[in-house]
Scaffold this motif. Structure first.
Motif, mmCIF file in Angstrom:
data_model
loop_
_atom_site.group_PDB
_atom_site.id
_atom_site.type_symbol
_atom_site.label_atom_id
_atom_site.label_comp_id
_atom_site.label_asym_id
_atom_site.label_seq_id
_atom_site.Cartn_x
_atom_site.Cartn_y
_atom_site.Cartn_z
ATOM 1 N N ARG A 1 1.234 -10.080 -7.053
ATOM 2 C CA ARG A 1 0.934 -9.119 -6.001
ATOM 3 C C ARG A 1 0.578 -7.765 -6.603
ATOM 4 O O ARG A 1 1.170 -7.321 -7.566
ATOM 5 C CB ARG A 1 2.124 -8.983 -5.058
ATOM 6 N N SER A 2 -0.357 -7.101 -5.965
ATOM 7 C CA SER A 2 -0.880 -5.836 -6.478
ATOM 8 C C SER A 2 -0.387 -4.663 -5.644
ATOM 9 O O SER A 2 0.067 -4.823 -4.512
ATOM 10 C CB SER A 2 -2.410 -5.863 -6.478
ATOM 11 N N THR A 3 -0.510 -3.477 -6.230
ATOM 12 C CA THR A 3 -0.121 -2.237 -5.569
ATOM 13 C C THR A 3 -1.344 -1.336 -5.454
ATOM 14 O O THR A 3 -2.052 -1.123 -6.431
ATOM 15 C CB THR A 3 0.976 -1.508 -6.368
ATOM 16 N N HIS A 4 -1.576 -0.814 -4.268
ATOM 17 C CA HIS A 4 -2.689 0.090 -4.021
ATOM 18 C C HIS A 4 -2.132 1.481 -3.723
ATOM 19 O O HIS A 4 -1.488 1.699 -2.690
ATOM 20 C CB HIS A 4 -3.535 -0.401 -2.856
ATOM 21 N N ASN B 1 -4.695 -4.097 -8.830
ATOM 22 C CA ASN B 1 -4.086 -2.804 -8.520
ATOM 23 C C ASN B 1 -5.175 -1.734 -8.368
ATOM 24 O O ASN B 1 -6.236 -1.827 -8.985
ATOM 25 C CB ASN B 1 -3.137 -2.373 -9.648
ATOM 26 N N ARG B 2 -4.872 -0.714 -7.565
ATOM 27 C CA ARG B 2 -5.813 0.394 -7.395
ATOM 28 C C ARG B 2 -5.070 1.713 -7.393
ATOM 29 O O ARG B 2 -4.008 1.842 -6.763
ATOM 30 C CB ARG B 2 -6.584 0.274 -6.080
ATOM 31 N N VAL B 3 -5.634 2.708 -8.064
ATOM 32 C CA VAL B 3 -5.175 4.092 -7.983
ATOM 33 C C VAL B 3 -6.431 4.917 -7.735
ATOM 34 O O VAL B 3 -7.141 5.286 -8.676
ATOM 35 C CB VAL B 3 -4.446 4.540 -9.267
ATOM 36 N N VAL C 1 0.845 -1.181 0.000
ATOM 37 C CA VAL C 1 0.000 0.000 0.000
ATOM 38 C C VAL C 1 0.886 1.239 0.000
ATOM 39 O O VAL C 1 1.834 1.334 0.786
ATOM 40 C CB VAL C 1 -0.920 0.010 1.243
ATOM 41 N N ILE C 2 0.591 2.188 -0.880
ATOM 42 C CA ILE C 2 1.219 3.508 -0.869
ATOM 43 C C ILE C 2 0.087 4.486 -0.608
ATOM 44 O O ILE C 2 -0.714 4.771 -1.518
ATOM 45 C CB ILE C 2 1.942 3.798 -2.195
ATOM 46 N N ALA C 3 -0.052 4.957 0.617
ATOM 47 C CA ALA C 3 -1.271 5.643 1.016
ATOM 48 C C ALA C 3 -0.996 6.820 1.939
ATOM 49 O O ALA C 3 -0.059 6.805 2.740
ATOM 50 C CB ALA C 3 -2.209 4.660 1.727
#
Length: 410
Positions: free
Chosen positions: A353-356, A379-381, A320-322
């Protein structure tokens, strides 16, 4: 005899009260690794979550098992659970060697009687640790005013390291290490680093290193440099458990914070990183970089004035980059590249693996967010806020699958 006993009663009651206070203080539960999620608000700079911690309370309650004078250059003897007090004053380089605490009885190294100033021109490191385990180095012997919650003119770190080649270096099987409330400044190379170049991943796994509430400034290369950048060769050892939280990192020659070869349990949170990449080396001009072989959550940081991307991920993804604030980046606010994730790599956890990338604020950048993680399936943006971005707000590389929505431009 009766009158003497009556006069001593108030003294006995006072001593009993003090004993109860100390016992209660030491019975308070310690924070668990599962409690690391930072709160969303607190007395902190804009864009930085978390609460200010009390000043040096725990350290002032500790009794010294040994006091190290300023003339002593090495400490190599301590039993689990002991407290090593560093006498206040100016000293040369200090080495901690062979100190072996345990998970339940760590060895504590703390300043005593005032500020400890390690000034070590010509030394490999101002504070060097070799073959240590379950050691806690803390500058809370006098005060806790150190790190990201305080401005540069407010820093009151109990231990200061200056003038050496590296600031603090953990080498030769150094593991389960915590460093907090220490200032590292005016060093030629890296501010802080943990890595054993002599051991490969089949021989050793470094575990649970934590760096909290530090003031790191005017550094020749990287502010933080943990783990190897040579993950893809398969030769260098891995890290399981990295925590870099609430540090103030300013004016670094290369990247502000860099973590490599840390595929599990890595967290970079609530740091302030400012004015990085001052050497002008194009590959080393990021604010925060999740390097090869790493999967690190990047949460609640404030990154200002990085020549390239404020936050750059070229690792294993799956994080997570949040809630980060990225201001005035020369290139992108947040960039996630393809990295080095591979389905047949035994060190890659839970492929794919996904990045959010969610709820970040980006202002003043050549581009907003670019996502290049083709391995992630969800993935989510989403929920990001962007202002004064000259290029695209959100860009996906070819083949990237991602939910994109509620990203607002001002």
């Amino acid at each position: 005899m009766r009158g003497r006993a009556d006069r001593s009663a108030p003294v006995l009651r006072t001593l009993l009260s003090l004993a109860v206070v100390v016992l209660v203080a030491f019975s308070l539960p310690a924070a668990r690794s599962s409690d690391r999620t930072p709160p969303d608000a607190g007395a902190a700079p804009d864009g930085l979550g978390g609460q200010v911690r009390p000043e040096g309370v725990a350290a002032r309650l500790l009794a010294c098992d040994q006091v190290v004078p300023v003339t002593q250059a090495e400490v190599d003897q301590a039993a689990p659970g002991e407290v090593i007090c560093l006498a206040a004053g100016r000293r040369g380089a200090l080495r901690l060697t062979g100190l072996q605490g345990t998970a339940s009885r760590p060895i504590t190294v703390v300043n005593h009687g005032g500020v400890v100033e390690i000034d070590a021109p010509g030394a490999y490191a101002g504070l060097e640790l070799r073959d240590v385990a379950h050691v806690h180095v803390t500058g809370t012997g006098t005060t806790g005013r150190c790190g990201a919650h305080f401005g540069e003119d407010e820093q009151r770190c109990g231990i200061r390291v200056t003038g050496s080649f590296n600031g603090i270096a953990g080498k030769t099987r150094t593991t389960n290490l915590t460093v907090d409330h220490v200032e590292v400044g005016d060093v030629e190379s890296a501010g802080l680093g943990t890595h054993d170049k002599e051991l490969d991943r089949d021989e050793w796994l470094q575990r649970d290193v934590a760096f909290r509430d530090l003031y790191v400034h005017d550094i020749g290369t990287e502010g933080h440099y943990h783990g190897s950048s040579d993950y893809t060769s398969g030769d260098q050892h891995l890290l399981d458990g990295v925590e870099i939280t609430r540090n103030l990192v300013v004016r670094t020659g290369r990247d502000g914070i860099q973590v490599g070869s840390a595929p599990r349990n890595c967290r970079i949170a609530q740091n302030v990183v400012r004015d990085t990449g001052r050497n002008g080396e194009s590959k080393h001009e990021f604010g925060i970089i999740v390097n090869r072989g790493s999967s690190c959550d990047v949460i609640g940081n404030r990154v200002e004035r990085s020549p390239r991307s404020g936050i750059y991920d070229q690792g294993l993804h799956g994080q997570v980059i949040a809630r980060n604030t990225v201001l005035d980046s020369g290139e992108l606010g947040i960039q996630v590249t393809e990295g080095d994730q591979a389905a047949d790599d035994p060190q890659t956890p839970d492929f794919p693996r996904s990045t959010h990338v969610v709820d970040n604020r980006i202002q003043g950048a050549a581009g907003g967010i670019r996502l290049g993680n083709t391995a992630g399936t969800d993935n989510r943006v989403t929920g990001n806020r962007l202002a004064d971005v000259s290029g695209a707000a959100v860009e996906l590389d070819d083949g990237v699958r991602a939910e994109v929505g509620d990203n607002r431009e001002q």
